[in-house]
Design a protein around this motif. Structure first.
Motif, short mmCIF file in Angstrom:
data_model
loop_
_atom_site.label_atom_id
_atom_site.label_comp_id
_atom_site.label_asym_id
_atom_site.label_seq_id
_atom_site.Cartn_x
_atom_site.Cartn_y
_atom_site.Cartn_z
N ASP A 1 0.84 -1.19 0.00
CA ASP A 1 0.00 0.00 0.00
C ASP A 1 0.88 1.25 0.00
O ASP A 1 2.09 1.17 -0.25
N ALA B 1 -8.72 -1.00 4.42
CA ALA B 1 -8.98 -0.03 3.36
C ALA B 1 -7.93 -0.09 2.26
O ALA B 1 -8.15 0.39 1.15
N ASN B 2 -6.76 -0.66 2.58
CA ASN B 2 -5.68 -0.67 1.59
C ASN B 2 -5.37 -2.06 1.04
O ASN B 2 -4.42 -2.21 0.29
N ARG C 1 -5.94 -3.82 -1.44
CA ARG C 1 -6.48 -3.81 -2.81
C ARG C 1 -6.38 -5.18 -3.46
O ARG C 1 -7.29 -5.63 -4.17
N ASP D 1 -0.50 2.80 -10.13
CA ASP D 1 -0.68 3.86 -9.13
C ASP D 1 0.70 4.17 -8.57
O ASP D 1 1.29 3.35 -7.88
N GLN E 1 -6.18 8.56 -11.07
CA GLN E 1 -6.82 7.99 -9.87
C GLN E 1 -6.83 6.49 -10.04
O GLN E 1 -7.14 5.98 -11.13
N ASN E 2 -6.49 5.75 -8.98
CA ASN E 2 -6.40 4.30 -9.10
C ASN E 2 -7.78 3.73 -9.49
O ASN E 2 -8.75 3.87 -8.73
N ASP F 1 -9.50 1.71 -6.85
CA ASP F 1 -10.11 2.49 -5.77
C ASP F 1 -11.48 3.04 -6.21
O ASP F 1 -12.44 3.06 -5.43
N TRP G 1 -13.92 0.21 -6.23
CA TRP G 1 -14.21 -0.21 -4.84
C TRP G 1 -15.28 0.72 -4.26
O TRP G 1 -16.24 0.30 -3.61
N ARG H 1 -15.58 0.36 0.00
CA ARG H 1 -14.24 0.36 0.58
C ARG H 1 -14.30 0.82 2.03
O ARG H 1 -14.93 1.83 2.35
N GLN I 1 -10.53 4.84 5.76
CA GLN I 1 -9.13 4.89 6.18
C GLN I 1 -9.09 4.87 7.71
O GLN I 1 -9.92 5.49 8.37
#
Lengths: 604, 604
Positions: free
Chosen positions: B39, B49-50, B52, B121, B149-150, B153, B156, B160, B163
């Protein structure tokens, strides 16, 4: 006698030769000159004609460098040579500095003045070393300048010995075990796999191995100085001075190898224009990189493609090494018998011991050369790791002390390297205790089993752990590779504290030589050569493990062992080794020597 | 209960989430997307949250990557996870491939088509990794393109997790042992010596250590996610989300540390224009290098300047670790007593064992968190090195087998990590023989003495030699560094086969955990934490030697030991360790548990 005991330099070399070098520098407009130990072939042992550092400074160690300014000069050596350099070099002429951790670059950065030109000979420096030196000069505002002709060579002039011209002869298949054409084919395929059309080979050992030839240009190793270009299709061009080419050589090399003159090399490199060419930056100097770059070749930096295949001995070479060690073991055992009988009654001096050992080896009728000058170190001289006896330093063995004898031989079927430390009179309890710790380290490494992928750095601690546990250590590696009737120090593998990425592989020959040195008093080293054995299953285990077969066959002095320090398993291991020595070496001996060997190899 | 036994993903994740990711990719004109496990903070454990890679594929291991094309996708894992990946990932959606030796780059080179754009990213890739990926894409005629922007993300979206926003609080001097101002001053001086004006720090552990703060953004480790710029004069700028800043934090940080918002970071980097800035390419993603490059800063690549100082614990931290291990050893011993009594009468399942152990740790009143999810592996589950019990996999301990329990705790004064393997019923002769080999390796490493400069790679073989000699080995490292109320895996030192250039230094905490795993049957691991001791003289020796002090205090199951395999010295070493456990842990126990400990630590 092959070994001599004179000293080829003295401290007057610096004061006498420096003015001449500085004059030649001035003629080329150079404010300074870099003088590395390495020669054009990056050999460990240099032909006298190429020992530029020795001529300039008096220092004859195997590693070092000097930087000569018009108004000052410095010599750089590592920790092994701090005593020797003070003995050989005039300290008023050369400031003595430490070679390690960028000693030369730090000196240049500090000593050079803005605008100065620092000369170098591009044939003597690796491109990486040169790059670091260039940056150091730049930080001082100075520049590095390739000298059109090495000012040192010009100053040396007529006094310089002639370049060696030893004949280059075939190395028969009965010793080499693989035809040159087969070697060239498989190395060529490896080149193709790396995307290279060719490789420039400059290491004499690579030429000797690849073409199955041997020369004699460098003392103690049958190396032919020259260069080669190996193409991916297995054909090659070999550059040798015609005066060295023996009558049978052209036919031996065959149609696929074109024999050419050294002066043809630049043209041949120019023909590689547009091709991808593999060159080893650790073996080949910046000159090759510049020549190939100028020719428009794409230089691929990588390991000398013959290094790993050369290190992994084939079955014929391993069998040859076993034969060589049988023969050498008998000669060494005769010497050890002499040391244990006459040598006890009237302890010899070092030179007498060296001569006696050489005579036993010569008597085999098979000796081609020593593999290095025998180290015989009596008492305190034994503690000087890189000692070589000379008339001036020669010392008589003392009763109640030890003598360390490190020696080896070059035979057509193999190269040997063995150290035994023997008692003269009764050793002290401390000597025996430390000898036993060294022995325990040697035994631990000898019996190691390990999985594929294990490097020598992973095994180094096995040989040191017994010493470490007693607050002791030795400041040299535990093992180096050994060639097959080639160099006695051969990479790319080794067993040492330094991190290594080269895994030990079946057929590699490596020394096992832990030691202990008490400055001014005595030195201990026990060295056997071992060959790495193929992965083999272990009863009750799951994974096949590599291991070692000990090649060296000679008794280890039982009088030096503190028996009670050894475990049952260690005693059994030593007894089994001694039984092998008795069984294999015994039948080559007769009379008193044979009876002595029986006793010297009896179970502890 | 802190530990849970559910599974946060399932194989439907790939088929369900991939179409959404591909849609978001298409909107940005991307033909492919790189999905690394790492991440923005290069943490080993990720906040949900990270994760992915987990959301995209279902795979939850600690290392891996995926490449998603519009018409195909592949996931890459290493040898530790070959079973787990097949269990967690839909193989019809993701081709499963090997991560090692450039698996991702080879795949890109082969799978990408000319003209394609492969998105990434820049916050998630190290610059070195990105460079290799860029070359691979180029060889296929494709290009790598930074996604504004990923797309993952974006796909998600609302699903998601948020954070993490755990409060960041002071870590008092009684645990840290050195004021942040002192740490900043000496690291700043080190920066100046390297010619750097500042360093950008992005590893959460570096922030925690340097500023003497702890957070809770990442499960199992008290890490605060954020970034910092440390200047050579010792002042710093610390970027933390204001929602995490506790009331006492600003005063704790003092005047020399400016507390700022994450969105201020790009501006702060831009202010470094013209300065030399040290950044660790192994810790900080390409985004930082690009931002600093764009700002006109001179980026100096080097090790995170806090890594080595953080690894060398100070006296207060070492004393804290001893306290933490005393406390943790008592909790673990209570658990081992339970396993040896009730657990023998009615063997528990893995989850019951995990809960019981957590309850004993919780009862200390000092537990801040587990340092990782406890591994309790009954029988064959013990042979899965990265096992974590879940409701689905949960297995009951079997009589005549072993249970492996690897666990640890986070306390304010220290982080623990310990593995014990216990018998359930009577273990077989094979189990005992192999347990004893593992124990011999653990003892050999624990008693090692070694000179300054020795790396963990040099010592690794000491722990393996007994297994190697029997044709056995284990496929993981022997030891990892451990933080002080920080990460349970902490560099830069380690003890492993892989070559390491980092010498073991006084104060470093490192695990000693050899093992043996018989697939489908049982696993054995014996793990203690050890702290490296300062060089100390050895009687009769010459050189001071470093060594280890064992921190972990808990009995090693005597029922698993084949006594006759141990030497007298090994028995004495184990007996001495057990006597220490009895002496230090015993007084914390009472009644039956204490009596049991007496027996469990009796001389062999």
């Amino acid at each position: 006698m092959r070994q001599t005991f004179d000293e080829s330099t003295d401290p007057s070399f610096g004061p006498r030769h420096l003015p001449r070098i500085r004059e030649a520098m001035a003629e080329q407009g150079l404010d300074a000159l870099l003088v590395p130990h390495e020669d054009e072939h990056q050999n460990e042992y240099l032909p006298p004609a190429n020992d530029r550092l020795g001529w300039a400074t008096g220092f004859t160690g195997s590693a070092g460098a000097a930087v000569i300014f018009q108004d000052k000069a410095a010599i750089f050596v590592d920790g092994r040579y701090t005593l020797q350099v003070r003995d050989q070099v005039d300290a008023a002429t050369f400031e003595i500095r430490d070679l390690v951790d960028g000693g030369v670059t730090a000196y240049i950065e500090q000593a050079a003045r803005p605008g100065q030109s620092i000369g170098y000979d591009p044939r003597l420096h690796s491109p990486d070393a040169l790059e670091r030196l260039r940056h150091a000069a730049a930080r001082a505002g100075a520049i590095l300048k390739a000298a059109p002709q090495n000012p040192l060579d010009l100053a040396w002039g007529a006094e310089r010995p002639a370049q060696p011209m030893a004949p280059v002869a075939p190395h028969p298949l009965e010793f080499a075990g693989e035809a040159s054409s087969d070697k060239r084919r498989r190395i060529g395929e490896a080149l193709a796999q790396q995307g290279a059309a060719a490789s420039v080979l400059t290491a004499p050992a690579s030429l000797a191995w690849l073409f199955n030839i041997r020369g004699g240009d460098v003392i103690r190793s049958p190396l032919p100085l020259g260069q080669a270009i190996l193409n991916a299709d297995g054909t090659a061009r070999l550059f040798l001075d015609p005066r060295k080419v023996t009558a049978e050589l052209p036919a031996w090399l065959g149609n696929e190898v074109r024999l050419e003159r050294p002066e043809d090399l630049p043209g041949a490199l120019a023909e590689l224009s547009g091709q991808t060419v593999l060159v080893d930056a650790a073996q080949s100097s910046a000159w090759y990189f510049e020549a190939l770059g100028a020719a428009g070749a794409h230089v691929l930096r990588g390991d000398d493609p013959t290094a790993l295949p050369r290190a992994c001995k084939n079955a014929v070479e391993i069998e040859g090494s076993r034969r060589a060690h049988l023969r050498d073991g008998a000669a060494l055992t005769r010497f050890l018998h002499w040391m244990a009988t006459e040598g006890q009654a009237s302890p010899p001096d070092e030179i007498t011991a060296v001569r006696k050992l050489e005579a036993f080896r010569e008597a085999t009728g098979a000796l081609k050369d020593l593999s290095f000058d025998t180290i015989a170190g009596a008492a305190g001289n034994g503690a000087v790791v890189h000692y070589r006896p000379t008339e001036r330093l020669n010392k008589r063995a003392q009763s109640g002390s030890l003598m360390l004898i490190d020696s080896g031989a070059q035979y057509l079927d193999g190269t040997t390297d063995v150290t035994r430390t023997v008692a003269v009179g009764e050793p002290t309890a401390e000597m025996k205790a430390r000898f036993t710790l060294v022995l325990q380290g040697n035994l631990a490494l000898a019996r190691a089993r390990f999985p594929a992928g294990t490097t020598g750095s992973a095994l180094d601690a096995l040989a040191r752990t017994p010493l470490w546990a007693h607050g002791l250590d030795y400041d040299h590696g535990t093992g180096h590779g050994v060639g097959s009737y080639l160099g006695v120090h051969e990479g790319p593998h080794r067993i040492s504290k330094a991190a290594s990425l080269v895994a030990l592989q079946p057929g590699m020959v490596v020394s096992n030589e832990p030691g202990y040195y008490k400055a001014g008093e005595y030195g201990i080293r026990i060295e056997n050569l071992q060959v790495v054995t193929a992965p083999a299953p272990i009863e009750g285990g799951e994974r096949p493990m590599l291991g070692f077969e000990t090649l060296t066959l000679a008794p280890i002095d039982r009088r030096c062992i503190a028996r009670e320090m050894l475990s049952d398993a260690e005693r059994a291991q030593l007894d089994a080794y001694h039984a092998r020595v008795r069984e294999l070496v015994g039948p080559q001996l007769e009379g008193e020597a044979r009876a002595w060997l029986e006793a010297a190899t009896a179970p502890l």
